[in-house]
Design an enzyme around this catalytic site. Structure first.
Site, short mmCIF file in Angstrom:
data_model
loop_
_atom_site.label_atom_id
_atom_site.label_comp_id
_atom_site.label_asym_id
_atom_site.label_seq_id
_atom_site.Cartn_x
_atom_site.Cartn_y
_atom_site.Cartn_z
CB CYS A 1 -41.16 40.66 23.99
SG CYS A 1 -42.03 40.63 25.56
CG HIS B 1 -40.26 35.97 26.17
ND1 HIS B 1 -39.82 36.20 27.46
CD2 HIS B 1 -41.09 37.01 25.86
CE1 HIS B 1 -40.36 37.33 27.90
NE2 HIS B 1 -41.12 37.84 26.95
#
Lengths: 350, 350
Positions: free
Chosen positions: B131, B256
């Site tokens: 990710c 993120h």
């Protein structure tokens, strides 16, 4: 002087001033009188320093009569106006604001790195760096002395107290709104919960990170980013040092953290870097990931040193080190550094 | 095939699996049967996908009979064991774990960047990146195509959901303990309040940032940092690309963020960079600091694209760009990328 010097603290009631009074009470006491000065609306309040209650007096020209050293922990515009007044009255001024940091006739001093810069101060003023610069500069100064810096790439994880008491109150209020909820998983849900309550920040800071600190400068840079570049260059005496910075606010109350990619003149070794960090004054090595040891704000807050961890040599560049650095932005990042400068100034007069 | 392909979702009940079912319900429906597979203890549960309730079946060899494409959203060890089983039964496997990402016989695919890599997959398995890599790689792929990458320096601000449902629950529990308190200003106060409740993290994550993600690799690097380097090189087809990464966990639920210092072959301009970012598929330019516009997790969570802001040219290096990038780590960072790969695989069979 055989008489102990008189110290004035200007901005004694603010976030940094409050920490400074605590620091003055903890460090070796070299001072005669300590006068507390603040805005007229705070005059008459009593604050504790060195175990005694001292009455706050209002900022005025004659407040500096008889003062040997004046520490300014006030906003930039107040410092710009009043620091020259204090200097004209004969006080050596140590200013914590950005007002004079770029002035070529004002030294920008970090006692562990460039104490000799104190010698030349034609305006009678010494500036203390920005809290983000101070988070890394003591450790970098030590590494530079050994390896010779060539380039810095820095990213910050800045605590909300860098934006003063309003920053702290804003995060605490937002945390109360998001705790115990399921917020943070749908677009805009945190923003809606927080509403207009973003305080000194352009976006919600609870359950968020905000890539902005300060005001807008040329070409999309923030004033915070420019400060880290300009001040690092001035303190290290390297006006051409390439410095690339991105500053980001995180939901931490106090203690700034930085990632640093530092490139040096030649090959570096992690062993030597760790030795320098472990022995440099004002720096603590905290680096054993196998034992879960690395600095974090939760452990560093309230302490004086720069904490350095995650020391690695870049895998693809034997001249570069990667570091993660933490420092209490209200202590070494502000109040402590000004107190240390004042002690150096007092020592030269002794 | 004229018959619509049968899709199997392995790990349908997990954090990423849950998001994947939502994504499959939102995207153009190209699928025949969608089978939901999970551990035996979840068998019999019913989950909604495409508006219908589907019963979860237990992971077993014959669960893959008749499956054209199998999406694996399970821990690495389960994927290592079961992906080859599914492939042997004739399913094209798309695996979201780290089990096969470094295997030279398994392509690591980001549909916007290297779709052609899909062609050679001798093991019948395609891997989807980590990710954190996916947070930046679509934007960097587009910039690389124009400017030619030479070096990356990356710092992460990683959300707790990257550590799964346990990460989310840990942060929520810690937030409930610190909200409404004065914690965060004294050494260790947050740690004492949190006690042993650090969940999948080595330190408290509320009111803190933690410079660690993953397991310990050689020379002090974390597995998360190594993944970003290895995977970026593989996806971009640049096995020698210098990549320096420091990964830090922040108290954000999902999305993120990364700061990226990207150096290119020659001079870059911000104008051209912004044009590339604004027009690249899967990327959104969000960059007007004067208007308070930059990406933050609170706004990006729940959306599909990579959001890019704070686009600046390094002041001291005309070949380098500074970026701040956000992406939902459960969508493009995981479920969405696997769904996109599955759609590409389905299209080649059509």
């Amino acid at each position: 002087m055989t008489v102990r010097p008189t110290l004035a603290v200007v901005g004694a009631t603010g976030a940094v001033g409050t920490v400074l009074l605590r620091i003055l009470s903890q460090r070796a006491d070299i001072w005669g009188d300590i006068r507390l000065i603040a805005s007229p609306r705070s005059a008459g309040r009593k604050l504790a320093v060195r175990g005694e209650e001292v009455e706050v007096t209002a900022l005025a020209e004659d407040a500096f009569d008889g003062v040997d050293i004046a520490l300014f922990d006030v906003p930039e515009d107040i410092a710009a106006q009043w620091a020259p007044v204090a200097a004209a009255r004969g006080a050596a001024v140590v200013d914590n604001s950005a007002a004079f940091r770029r002035d070529p006739d004002v030294p920008l001093v970090v006692p562990e790195v460039n104490p000799a810069a104190l010698r030349r101060r034609p305006r009678g003023i010494v500036a203390s760096p920005d809290c983000t610069t101070l988070t890394m500069i003591v450790a970098l100064g030590a590494l530079h002395a050994e390896f010779g810096l060539r380039e810095l790439v820095v990213s910050s994880y800045q605590a909300v107290s860098g934006a003063g008491q309003a920053g702290i109150e804003t995060l605490r209020r937002q945390l109360s709104l998001v705790a115990g909820t399921q917020l943070g998983t749908n677009p805009g849900d945190v923003r809606r919960a927080v509403g207009d309550g973003t305080g000194p920040f352009p976006e919600p800071v609870a359950l968020n990170v905000v890539p902005w600190a300060g005001s807008l400068c040329d070409e999309g840079w923030s004033s915070q980013e420019m400060r880290v570049r300009d001040e690092s260059r001035k303190i290290l005496g390297m006006p051409q040092l390439p410095v690339a910075v991105t500053c980001v606010r995180v939901p931490v109350i106090t203690t700034h953290s930085l990632t640093v990619h530092a490139r040096f003149e030649g090959e570096v070794t992690v062993g030597k870097a760790r030795e320098i960090i472990a022995t440099a004054p004002g720096v603590v090595l905290c680096d054993d990931p196998a034992a879960g040891e690395f600095p974090t704000p939760a452990d560093v807050v309230g302490t004086d040193p720069t904490w350095v961890g995650r020391v690695r040599r870049a895998l693809d560049d034997p001249t570069a080190l990667e570091l993660f650095v933490c420092g209490d932005n209200l202590r070494k990042g502000a109040a402590l550094n000004t107190a240390q400068i004042a002690e150096l100034v007092a020592a030269e007069k002794a």
